[in-house]
Design an enzyme around this catalytic site. Structure first.
Site, PDB file in Angstrom:
ATOM      1  N   THR A 143     125.442  42.812  77.862  1.00 15.56           N
ATOM      2  CA  THR A 143     126.244  41.902  78.125  1.00 15.56           C
ATOM      3  C   THR A 143     126.870  41.089  79.308  1.00 15.56           C
ATOM      4  O   THR A 143     125.974  42.144  80.825  1.00 15.56           O
ATOM      5  CB  THR A 143     127.780  42.541  77.445  1.00 15.56           C
ATOM      6  N   GLU A 425     130.199  46.869  71.348  1.00 18.86           N
ATOM      7  CA  GLU A 425     129.456  46.831  71.032  1.00 18.86           C
ATOM      8  C   GLU A 425     129.395  45.360  69.936  1.00 18.86           C
ATOM      9  O   GLU A 425     129.313  45.585  68.568  1.00 18.86           O
ATOM     10  CB  GLU A 425     128.783  47.565  70.484  1.00 18.86           C
TER      11      GLU A 425
END
Length: 667
Positions: A143, A425
């Site tokens: 990320t 996630e």
């Protein structure tokens, strides 16, 4: 824990119609594994007391991180000393010590599994000994500040230099900084970095790279690396989520994880058989999250149920005294469906992991046929389970009234530490759309007469007709209702998608204009999977009749609650009638009454020791008020009778106002 159990809780516990220990055996795969779990938990709890680990509620964030680091190093040293290697053993021992996020968590949950899944045999032989000895402590850096679930949008680059046979890692923009990886802020010295690979002048997509970010001796950031903690968050105070950016950081060619994709010495890129193989570790984590959501909700509903049996408030019949709040139907309606949901998610999580293990074995043999199914299932179930957990924990907090808001209840910590599962996630809505993409391929196969995967075979068989569901709430009829609803919603989403394209829209625009229906169809698919998993598991289990009867009631409550929550989706098209929905409503009330005597036993069966539950409201002995007063007295604001702020601010303020008033009176 006190030797005296609250009388109301003891009476509620004694009403059970089944042996809760038998249900505990069902949840933990038998007497031996339950005994092993308890042994390890009790050992860890005893050692925590000896080490005088501190409860986190009264600690600053910096103190929580340091305490978590102390726990982590102690726990993993003990794991090595005890020779623990079984995954269940490791979980129960560590869980009893940590009671929440800890700095090494991503090292074990994502970093190591990624190396195992994506590294070559040679790379694993090099790195795993370092990882397992904690010489290398890692995290998983995917990320970025500006991008999350949309992997193709990630901006970090890895450019191959064939002259030196190195990759040059760069963060070309502010938004390309890695942001959020757990353990990155202060703990990790390596990370697996997802970066856009450029070789021979071409962008060949996202790949994984092993990158050292800190010196192994001094722990100082390496040249070209900017790394740190992102600051306070909604929860996860003990976890050092971090940021990371690179400026011309060079790593050897061998540091690209090359089990599936490869870059040869001259820069030639070897494409993997299936791009999703590169993201295998994410699929595992998503499959594991489902079980984690079940455990979190089980903790919350254990607290709410026990407290509901202890708390007395108001009257039902005038003059007969205050009653336990568990006697109120409205309280039962808040809490009991969450018990059913916790059991459903537990079973669904087991099915999810079983599916992952089965497909992983096939992948190891070179068969990739079921990989799309696994990706769709793990994505959708992760979203479904975390959303239901989030809603359920909040219902449990509300069911505890004002005391549910105090940190001592355990509920704020559970909520703050667990609801990030809705966004980490993979953001849930995006994951639902990934599941929907698979479902649309199934719908296309349906319309063209091709064979359907077994998991969605009901797309062909569940069309049309009327439900035979009666007041008996036959389990097979409940499954049929969910399958019919899912089949209709998937077909409607597919039809709308086709209709939008017929109007001249590009496929991407048609997809966006149909996206809400697609998300709802994906959720219907996941709910159907969960209902079938729950029903089949209970039907197939060899249980005492008294226990099986209660689990059947839980199955019914779980399914009926979903029908009533989405009644419009079940009645559309006439499969369920208004009268059948009304029957479900009445049966839900009946089920609440039937389950009331067993409510405490059902949550006792989750078998959380008090030290693991970490809740003054959810104590096994029910002595919640004594515990709350002790918690209050230990507030750090009570370390002095008069806080220094009184003399610095409050008293001068009052003196000023009163002096001014006296002066005005004299004038």
């Amino acid at each position: 824990m006190s030797t005296t159990v609250n009388a109301d809780l003891a009476r509620a516990r004694a009403q059970a119609t089944f042996d809760p220990l038998q249900l505990t055996y069902f949840l933990y795969d038998g007497p031996e594994k339950t005994k092993r779990k308890r042994f390890l938990q009790n050992m860890a709890i005893s050692e925590c007391e000896q080490q005088k680990f501190r409860r986190t509620a009264h600690l600053t964030r910096e103190e929580q991180y340091e305490e978590a680091l102390r726990k982590s190093t102690y726990a993993f040293k003990r794991v090595a000393e005890l020779g623990l290697s079984d995954q269940a053993d490791l979980f129960y021992f560590r869980d009893a010590i940590f009671l929440g996020p800890e700095p090494f968590a991503i090292h074990h949950a994502a970093f190591r599994p990624t190396v195992i899944k994506l590294a070559t045999d040679k790379q694993r032989a090099l790195w795993l000994p370092l990882i397992d000895s904690y010489r290398v402590i890692g995290t998983y850096a995917q990320t970025e500040l500006g991008h999350g679930t949309f992997l193709r949008g990630l901006e970090t680059t890895a450019t191959y230099d064939p002259k030196t046979q190195e990759f040059i890692i760069n963060s070309p923009t502010v938004t390309s900084a890695k942001f959020w990886p757990g353990g990155l802020g202060k703990t990790a010295n390596h990370c697996v970095v997802m970066a856009k690979l450029f070789t021979q002048g071409k962008d060949v997509g996202m790949q994984s790279f092993m990158v050292q970010i800190r010196d192994l001796e001094t722990h100082q950031p390496l040249p070209g690396v900017s790394v740190g903690d992102i600051g306070p968050k909604f929860g996860y105070a003990a976890m050092d989520n971090g940021y990371l950016s690179f400026k011309n950081v060079r790593i050897p060619r061998e540091n690209m994880l090359m089990r599936y994709a490869q870059v040869l010495e001259d820069g030639t890129f070897i494409q993997p058989k299936n791009d999703r193989l590169v993201y295998g570790s994410m699929t595992l984590i998503r499959a594991q999250i489902v079980g984690g959501t079940a455990r979190a909700l089980a903790k919350a509903v254990t607290i709410a149920t026990r407290y509901s049996a202890v708390r007395r408030q108001s009257q039902i019949n005038s003059g007969q005294g205050e009653v336990q709040v568990i006697d109120f139907q409205t309280q039962q309606h808040k809490v009991f469906p969450q018990i059913a949901m916790a059991y459903a998610l537990n079973i669904t999580g087991r099915r999810s992991i079983a599916a992952y293990n089965r497909v992983s074995k096939q992948i190891e043999k070179g068969s990739l046929e079921e990989l799309p199914v696994l990706h769709a299932l793990s994505s959708g179930l992760k979203a479904y389970s975390s959303w239901e957990m989030m809603y359920g924990i909040e219902q449990c907090r509300l069911a505890c009234g004002g005391h549910g808001y105090i940190e001592a209840s355990g509920l704020p910590k559970i909520y703050a530490n667990e609801v990030p599962a809705c966004t980490y996630e993979g953001e849930n809505t995006v994951l639902c759309l990934q599941t929907a993409r698979y479902l649309m391929k199934c719908y296309a196969a349906l319309t063209s007469g091709e064979a359907l995967p077994p998991m969605v075979s009901y797309l062909r068989t569940a069309q049309g007709g009327r439900s035979q569901l009666s007041g008996k709430l036959e389990l097979e009829q409940l499954i049929a209702a969910y399958e019919h609803r899912a089949a209709r919603m998937i077909s409607e989403a597919g039809a709308r998608l086709a209709e939008q394209q017929k109007k001249g829209m590009k496929p991407a625009e048609a997809w966006n204009n149909s996206s809400q229906l697609l998300v709802e169809a994906a959720m219907a698919f996941c709910q159907t999977f969960a209902v079938r998993a729950f029903v089949e598991t209970v039907q197939e289990a060899k249980l005492q009749p008294s226990l099986k009867a209660v689990l059947v009631q839980l199955c019914q409550l779980f399914a009926v609650q979903g029908i009533l929550k989405y009644s419009g989706q079940f009645t559309k098209g006439g499969f369920l009638s208004d009268q059948q929905v009304e029957t479900c409503q009445n049966k839900l009330f009946d089920l609440l009454a039937l389950l009331k005597p067993n409510a405490v036993a059902l949550v006792d069966a989750f078998d959380f020791p008090d030290q693991v539950l970490d809740s003054d409201l959810g104590r096994y002995d029910g002595n919640v008020y004594e515990a709350l007063m002790e918690y209050a007295r230990n507030s750090r604001l009570n370390e002095s009778e008069v806080h220094e702020g009184f003399f610095k601010y409050q008293k001068p303020f009052v003196d000023y106002l009163n002096g001014k008033s006296i002066l005005q009176a004299r004038l």
